[in-house]
Design an enzyme around this catalytic site. Sequence first.
Site, short mmCIF file in Angstrom:
data_model
loop_
_atom_site.label_atom_id
_atom_site.label_comp_id
_atom_site.label_asym_id
_atom_site.label_seq_id
_atom_site.Cartn_x
_atom_site.Cartn_y
_atom_site.Cartn_z
N HIS A 26 -6.57 -19.13 49.88
CA HIS A 26 -5.50 -18.40 50.54
C HIS A 26 -5.83 -16.93 50.77
CE1 HIS A 26 -4.35 -17.56 46.27
NE2 HIS A 26 -3.97 -16.39 46.77
N ARG A 30 1.63 -8.77 51.87
CA ARG A 30 2.85 -8.28 51.24
C ARG A 30 3.95 -8.26 52.29
NH1 ARG A 30 -1.26 -5.62 48.72
NH2 ARG A 30 -1.15 -5.66 46.46
N GLU A 93 -0.33 -16.65 51.52
CA GLU A 93 0.52 -16.24 50.40
C GLU A 93 1.28 -14.98 50.78
OE1 GLU A 93 0.01 -13.92 46.19
OE2 GLU A 93 -1.56 -15.36 46.71
N ASN A 97 7.63 -7.77 46.56
CA ASN A 97 8.01 -6.89 45.46
C ASN A 97 9.50 -6.66 45.58
OD1 ASN A 97 5.36 -6.33 44.24
ND2 ASN A 97 4.91 -5.52 46.26
N HIS A 120 -6.13 -8.88 60.99
CA HIS A 120 -5.18 -9.89 61.44
C HIS A 120 -5.47 -11.24 60.78
CE1 HIS A 120 -8.63 -10.43 64.21
NE2 HIS A 120 -8.33 -11.71 64.12
N GLU A 166 -3.51 -13.24 65.61
CA GLU A 166 -4.28 -13.65 66.79
C GLU A 166 -3.89 -15.09 67.13
OE1 GLU A 166 -8.91 -13.80 68.35
OE2 GLU A 166 -8.50 -13.50 66.23
#
Length: 178
Positions: A26, A30, A93, A97, A120, A166
């Site tokens: 993966h 964030r 993933e 936070n 990207h 993309e």
Amino acid sequence: MASFTENHPGVVADAPAATRGFVFNHSMLRVKDPKVSLAFYSHVLGMRVLRKLDFPEMKFSLYFLAKLEEGSEVPQDVGERTQWTFRQQGILEFTHNWGTEDQPDFRYHDGNAQPQGFGHICFSVPDLAAAVKWFDENQVPFVKRPEQGKMKDVAFIKDPDGYWIEIVQADLLANLGR
């Protein structure tokens, strides 16, 4: 079919035996607001959440998403599904936070503003024109449309956090870089 990769300076001739069985599992992004990001990635790109992990002591959550093949069987048992998730390829993933969604001016660096770093992620689609139409219908912002710029048949859209995605149609790219 024989295994082939391009040879360039720095590339070892054979993958070390110690790396047998290694799988690229993966990449992590964030996200400010998981509700917004999950809506975008599930509706616009068809991804599904395989597993969510919460870490209350550190105040963050992880979401593991994938674009599953039709008929894929994902284990129902939470422990088995967690193990299965970490054996897959091409997982995205999200790290959230806690509390960033409540900060109006909060944003993550998209990697394309200065100083540049991360660039990207990419989705290959079966029909680029149909994908562009779908993105337009869903008011997805474009960085670059397929007909713009020097690289034709390649599009870039933005997700809710400003990360570039993309969009390519593989059979249109045979002459790319020639």
